[in-house]
Design a protein around this motif. Structure first.
Motif, short mmCIF file in Angstrom:
data_model
loop_
_atom_site.label_atom_id
_atom_site.label_comp_id
_atom_site.label_asym_id
_atom_site.label_seq_id
_atom_site.Cartn_x
_atom_site.Cartn_y
_atom_site.Cartn_z
N PHE A 26 0.86 -1.05 0.02
CA PHE A 26 0.00 -0.18 0.09
C PHE A 26 0.85 1.15 0.08
O PHE A 26 1.65 1.51 0.95
CB PHE A 26 -0.79 0.08 1.24
N ASP A 27 0.75 1.99 -0.99
CA ASP A 27 1.67 3.35 -1.03
C ASP A 27 0.57 4.32 -1.01
O ASP A 27 -0.13 4.74 -1.77
CB ASP A 27 2.26 3.40 -2.52
N LEU A 28 0.64 4.95 0.23
CA LEU A 28 -0.40 5.91 0.60
C LEU A 28 0.07 7.55 0.19
O LEU A 28 -0.43 8.53 0.74
CB LEU A 28 -0.58 5.94 2.22
N ALA A 29 1.17 7.61 -0.54
CA ALA A 29 1.46 8.66 -1.00
C ALA A 29 1.69 9.92 -0.22
O ALA A 29 1.82 11.14 -0.33
CB ALA A 29 0.61 9.30 -2.23
N GLY A 30 2.35 9.59 0.93
CA GLY A 30 2.52 10.65 1.90
C GLY A 30 1.32 11.38 2.65
O GLY A 30 1.30 12.41 3.34
N ILE A 43 -3.83 -0.06 6.77
CA ILE A 43 -3.29 -0.35 8.09
C ILE A 43 -3.58 -1.66 8.81
O ILE A 43 -2.94 -2.36 9.32
CB ILE A 43 -3.23 0.84 9.05
N LYS A 44 -5.13 -1.96 8.72
CA LYS A 44 -5.59 -2.95 9.37
C LYS A 44 -5.05 -4.16 8.62
O LYS A 44 -5.26 -5.38 9.37
CB LYS A 44 -7.15 -2.83 9.18
N GLN A 45 -4.93 -4.30 7.20
CA GLN A 45 -4.62 -5.56 6.49
C GLN A 45 -2.95 -5.46 6.46
O GLN A 45 -2.40 -6.50 5.83
CB GLN A 45 -5.12 -5.20 5.11
N SER A 46 -2.34 -4.72 7.36
CA SER A 46 -0.56 -4.77 7.29
C SER A 46 -0.04 -5.63 8.30
O SER A 46 -0.49 -5.52 9.30
CB SER A 46 -0.37 -3.22 7.12
N ASP A 47 1.02 -6.06 7.79
CA ASP A 47 1.71 -6.85 8.90
C ASP A 47 2.81 -5.95 9.21
O ASP A 47 3.30 -5.93 10.52
CB ASP A 47 2.27 -8.08 8.22
N LEU A 48 3.38 -4.91 8.22
CA LEU A 48 4.48 -4.10 8.49
C LEU A 48 3.95 -2.64 8.07
O LEU A 48 3.57 -2.64 6.88
CB LEU A 48 5.73 -4.72 7.81
N VAL A 49 4.30 -1.67 8.75
CA VAL A 49 4.31 -0.22 8.32
C VAL A 49 5.66 0.45 8.34
O VAL A 49 6.16 0.56 9.34
CB VAL A 49 3.14 0.57 9.15
N LEU A 50 5.81 0.95 7.22
CA LEU A 50 7.19 1.92 7.17
C LEU A 50 6.74 3.19 7.01
O LEU A 50 5.83 3.90 6.16
CB LEU A 50 7.90 1.41 5.79
N ILE A 51 7.09 4.05 7.73
CA ILE A 51 6.81 5.54 7.70
C ILE A 51 8.18 6.35 7.35
O ILE A 51 9.19 6.69 8.43
CB ILE A 51 6.28 6.04 9.18
N ILE A 53 10.65 9.29 7.25
CA ILE A 53 10.65 10.65 7.78
C ILE A 53 11.97 11.67 7.34
O ILE A 53 12.98 10.76 6.82
CB ILE A 53 10.56 10.62 9.37
N TYR A 54 12.28 12.71 7.30
CA TYR A 54 13.33 13.36 7.21
C TYR A 54 14.15 13.31 8.64
O TYR A 54 13.46 13.33 9.75
CB TYR A 54 13.25 14.96 6.97
N ASN A 55 15.49 13.49 8.48
CA ASN A 55 16.15 13.36 9.71
C ASN A 55 16.17 14.63 10.34
O ASN A 55 17.30 15.34 10.58
CB ASN A 55 17.66 12.77 9.29
N GLU A 56 15.17 15.02 10.93
CA GLU A 56 14.99 16.53 11.66
C GLU A 56 14.20 16.24 12.72
O GLU A 56 13.18 15.58 12.84
CB GLU A 56 14.35 17.43 10.73
N VAL A 57 14.35 17.16 13.76
CA VAL A 57 13.70 16.95 14.81
C VAL A 57 12.26 16.87 14.84
O VAL A 57 11.63 16.09 15.65
CB VAL A 57 14.25 17.94 16.25
N LYS A 58 11.78 17.79 14.07
CA LYS A 58 10.21 18.02 14.09
C LYS A 58 9.71 16.83 13.26
O LYS A 58 8.59 16.49 13.93
CB LYS A 58 9.82 19.30 13.28
N SER A 59 10.49 16.10 12.20
CA SER A 59 9.90 14.80 11.77
C SER A 59 9.77 13.89 12.69
O SER A 59 8.82 13.09 12.94
CB SER A 59 10.56 14.59 10.36
N ILE A 60 10.71 13.82 13.48
CA ILE A 60 10.87 12.53 14.69
C ILE A 60 10.02 12.79 15.59
O ILE A 60 9.14 11.83 15.82
CB ILE A 60 12.22 12.55 15.00
N LYS A 61 9.74 14.03 16.04
CA LYS A 61 8.58 14.03 17.11
C LYS A 61 7.33 13.72 16.45
O LYS A 61 6.07 13.43 17.26
CB LYS A 61 8.74 15.65 17.60
N ALA A 62 6.95 14.41 15.35
CA ALA A 62 5.57 13.90 14.70
C ALA A 62 5.32 12.46 14.52
O ALA A 62 4.08 12.22 14.83
CB ALA A 62 5.53 14.75 13.17
#
Length: 62
Positions: A26-30, A43-51, A53-62
């Protein structure tokens, strides 16, 4: 890949049930929304979810 191997939905459309013996990506296009049926149904049908992110503090916190 042949075009018939793709399924395109609107953000508010629910993905159909995909049997467990079929491998699917499933590609949810961001897109992200708590109310979008495409995201919650994927997500309900997924065994694994990849998210990604940018290597920035605001992205990691989100």
């Amino acid at each position: 890949m042949p075009e018939e191997d793709f399924l395109s939905l609107d953000l508010n459309d629910e993905f159909p049930f995909i049997p467990d013996d079929i491998d699917i990506v499933f590609d949810l296009a961001g897109s992200i929304s708590k109310s979008s049926l495409s995201i919650s149904s994927a997500i309900k049908q997924s065994d694994l979810v990849l998210i990604p992110i940018y290597n920035e503090v605001k992205s990691i916190k989100a």
